[in-house]
Design a protein around this motif. Structure first.
Motif, PDB file in Angstrom:
ATOM      1  N   MET A 130       0.825  -0.973  -0.071  1.00 53.82           N
ATOM      2  CA  MET A 130      -0.004  -0.046   0.036  1.00 53.82           C
ATOM      3  C   MET A 130       0.582   1.231  -0.067  1.00 53.82           C
ATOM      4  N   ASP A 131       0.430   2.290  -0.384  1.00 55.83           N
ATOM      5  CA  ASP A 131       0.969   3.596  -0.492  1.00 55.83           C
ATOM      6  C   ASP A 131       1.241   4.192   1.087  1.00 55.83           C
ATOM      7  N   PRO A 132       2.427   4.734   1.291  1.00 53.86           N
ATOM      8  CA  PRO A 132       2.881   5.336   2.551  1.00 53.86           C
ATOM      9  C   PRO A 132       1.731   6.379   2.783  1.00 53.86           C
ATOM     10  N   LEU A 133       1.622   6.320   4.276  1.00 57.13           N
ATOM     11  CA  LEU A 133       0.804   7.508   4.821  1.00 57.13           C
ATOM     12  C   LEU A 133       1.198   7.827   6.176  1.00 57.13           C
ATOM     13  N   ASP A 134       1.280   9.277   6.490  1.00 61.31           N
ATOM     14  CA  ASP A 134       1.757   9.554   7.683  1.00 61.31           C
ATOM     15  C   ASP A 134       0.609   9.454   8.960  1.00 61.31           C
ATOM     16  N   ALA A 135       1.181  10.055  10.047  1.00 60.65           N
ATOM     17  CA  ALA A 135       0.129   9.748  11.246  1.00 60.65           C
ATOM     18  C   ALA A 135      -1.285  10.627  10.993  1.00 60.65           C
ATOM     19  N   ALA A 136      -0.966  11.645  10.549  1.00 54.26           N
ATOM     20  CA  ALA A 136      -2.337  12.760  10.356  1.00 54.26           C
ATOM     21  C   ALA A 136      -3.087  12.028   9.316  1.00 54.26           C
ATOM     22  N   ASP A 137      -2.549  11.443   8.189  1.00 49.97           N
ATOM     23  CA  ASP A 137      -3.530  10.593   7.024  1.00 49.97           C
ATOM     24  C   ASP A 137      -4.093   9.482   7.853  1.00 49.97           C
ATOM     25  N   LEU A 138      -3.250   8.797   8.763  1.00 50.14           N
ATOM     26  CA  LEU A 138      -3.899   7.481   9.189  1.00 50.14           C
ATOM     27  C   LEU A 138      -5.159   8.096  10.171  1.00 50.14           C
ATOM     28  N   ARG A 139      -5.021   8.958  10.737  1.00 48.22           N
ATOM     29  CA  ARG A 139      -6.234   9.293  11.939  1.00 48.22           C
ATOM     30  C   ARG A 139      -7.300   9.945  10.869  1.00 48.22           C
ATOM     31  N   GLY A 140      -7.032  10.434   9.786  1.00 49.31           N
ATOM     32  CA  GLY A 140      -7.956  10.969   9.042  1.00 49.31           C
ATOM     33  C   GLY A 140      -8.933  10.005   8.217  1.00 49.31           C
ATOM     34  N   VAL A 141      -8.634   8.734   8.242  1.00 48.76           N
ATOM     35  CA  VAL A 141      -9.248   7.789   7.370  1.00 48.76           C
ATOM     36  C   VAL A 141     -10.219   6.804   7.906  1.00 48.76           C
ATOM     37  N   PHE A 142     -10.461   6.887   9.213  1.00 52.20           N
ATOM     38  CA  PHE A 142     -11.184   5.950  10.006  1.00 52.20           C
ATOM     39  C   PHE A 142     -12.758   5.898   9.501  1.00 52.20           C
ATOM     40  N   VAL A 143     -13.399   4.973   9.305  1.00 55.59           N
ATOM     41  CA  VAL A 143     -14.820   4.919   8.772  1.00 55.59           C
ATOM     42  C   VAL A 143     -15.607   4.812   9.810  1.00 55.59           C
ATOM     43  N   ASN A 144     -15.102   4.389  10.964  1.00 54.05           N
ATOM     44  CA  ASN A 144     -15.987   3.856  12.092  1.00 54.05           C
ATOM     45  C   ASN A 144     -15.870   4.446  13.337  1.00 54.05           C
ATOM     46  N   THR A 145     -15.224   5.728  13.535  1.00 48.01           N
ATOM     47  CA  THR A 145     -15.250   6.493  14.864  1.00 48.01           C
ATOM     48  C   THR A 145     -15.475   7.887  14.599  1.00 48.01           C
ATOM     49  N   THR A 146     -15.906   8.439  15.611  1.00 50.55           N
ATOM     50  CA  THR A 146     -16.235   9.912  15.363  1.00 50.55           C
ATOM     51  C   THR A 146     -14.653  10.680  15.463  1.00 50.55           C
ATOM     52  N   LYS A 147     -14.920  11.784  14.884  1.00 44.15           N
ATOM     53  CA  LYS A 147     -13.506  12.504  14.360  1.00 44.15           C
ATOM     54  C   LYS A 147     -12.812  12.670  15.660  1.00 44.15           C
ATOM     55  N   GLY A 148     -13.536  12.928  17.027  1.00 46.59           N
ATOM     56  CA  GLY A 148     -12.786  13.280  18.161  1.00 46.59           C
ATOM     57  C   GLY A 148     -12.024  11.753  18.512  1.00 46.59           C
ATOM     58  N   ALA A 149     -12.680  10.591  18.589  1.00 48.04           N
ATOM     59  CA  ALA A 149     -12.152   9.236  18.674  1.00 48.04           C
ATOM     60  C   ALA A 149     -10.823   9.057  17.875  1.00 48.04           C
ATOM     61  N   ALA A 150     -10.993   9.553  16.426  1.00 45.42           N
ATOM     62  CA  ALA A 150     -10.040   9.212  15.669  1.00 45.42           C
ATOM     63  C   ALA A 150      -8.660   9.958  15.945  1.00 45.42           C
ATOM     64  N   SER A 151      -8.910  11.440  16.505  1.00 45.21           N
ATOM     65  CA  SER A 151      -7.839  12.099  16.868  1.00 45.21           C
ATOM     66  C   SER A 151      -6.986  11.599  18.045  1.00 45.21           C
ATOM     67  N   ARG A 152      -7.657  10.868  18.678  1.00 45.25           N
ATOM     68  CA  ARG A 152      -7.074  10.178  19.897  1.00 45.25           C
ATOM     69  C   ARG A 152      -6.354   8.730  19.634  1.00 45.25           C
ATOM     70  N   ILE A 153      -6.584   8.492  18.590  1.00 42.19           N
ATOM     71  CA  ILE A 153      -5.783   7.046  18.218  1.00 42.19           C
ATOM     72  C   ILE A 153      -4.368   7.204  18.160  1.00 42.19           C
ATOM     73  N   PRO A 154      -3.897   6.281  18.976  1.00 40.64           N
ATOM     74  CA  PRO A 154      -2.192   6.269  19.162  1.00 40.64           C
ATOM     75  C   PRO A 154      -1.624   5.490  17.961  1.00 40.64           C
ATOM     76  N   VAL A 155      -1.031   6.582  17.179  1.00 39.67           N
ATOM     77  CA  VAL A 155      -0.515   5.993  15.553  1.00 39.67           C
ATOM     78  C   VAL A 155       0.928   5.415  16.135  1.00 39.67           C
ATOM     79  N   PRO A 156       1.371   4.379  15.621  1.00 41.54           N
ATOM     80  CA  PRO A 156       2.483   3.826  16.002  1.00 41.54           C
ATOM     81  C   PRO A 156       3.537   4.574  15.303  1.00 41.54           C
ATOM     82  N   ASP A 157       4.928   4.370  15.733  1.00 43.17           N
ATOM     83  CA  ASP A 157       5.960   4.884  15.191  1.00 43.17           C
ATOM     84  C   ASP A 157       6.024   4.134  13.547  1.00 43.17           C
TER      85      ASP A 157
END
Ligand code: ZN
Length: 164
Positions: free
Chosen positions: A1-28
């Protein structure tokens, strides 16, 4: 798959609220071999009941937040991952549940599937990571395993995003 950064990752969740997505702990993401991934999957180090996966679906990145059961029930536990078909000892596979996207999810509808608890399906399918158990004999090549994983993954994400 194509590379994504942490902000990208938090922005693509289909089944969370925006607030919950912003708190998702993105790995290194340093050193992530995106070209070897059908999806990026990770667990929440602070919450053993939470897991996440991001994949490309219909050509766009989509993320699915997953929940793991908090306790091991007495029922028989499946030990094969539904996505990559890797067989593990029972703790290596868990039923993970995703709220469905949109209204269906808000009304409590979920989709469950058995997944490798380390979410390393892409690596298992490619033979880049060895499972802890001897696998049932399969004559299929890594290419076939990867294609199978992608089909199963797509089917799972389709169930999550499907409009009710
Ligand atoms: Zn797997």
């Amino acid at each position: 798959m194509d590379p994504l950064d942490a902000a990208d990752l938090r922005g693509v969740f289909v089944n969370t609220t925006k607030g919950a997505a912003s708190r998702i702990p993105v790995p290194d993401l340093t050193g992530v071999r995106w070209e070897h991934l059908d999806f990026l999957g990770w667990r929440d180090p602070g919450n053993p009941g939470a897991a996440f996966l991001v994949t490309s679906y219909d050509g766009v990145p989509r993320g699915v937040a997953l929940r793991l059961p908090s306790s091991k029930g007495p029922s028989k536990r499946q030990s094969m991952c539904s996505l990559c078909h890797t067989v593990h000892s029972s703790s290596g596979v868990a039923l993970m549940v995703a709220a469905r996207a949109g209204r269906a999810g808000r009304e409590g509808n979920t989709v469950g599937t058995y997944l490798c608890t380390d979410l390393a399906c892409s690596a298992y399918a490619r033979g880049l990571k060895k499972p802890d158990r001897v696998q049932p004999h399969e004559t299929v090549t890594a290419e076939v395993k990867v294609a199978r994983l992608q089909l199963n993954l797509e089917a799972f994400v389709r169930r999550v995003v499907a409009v009710a």
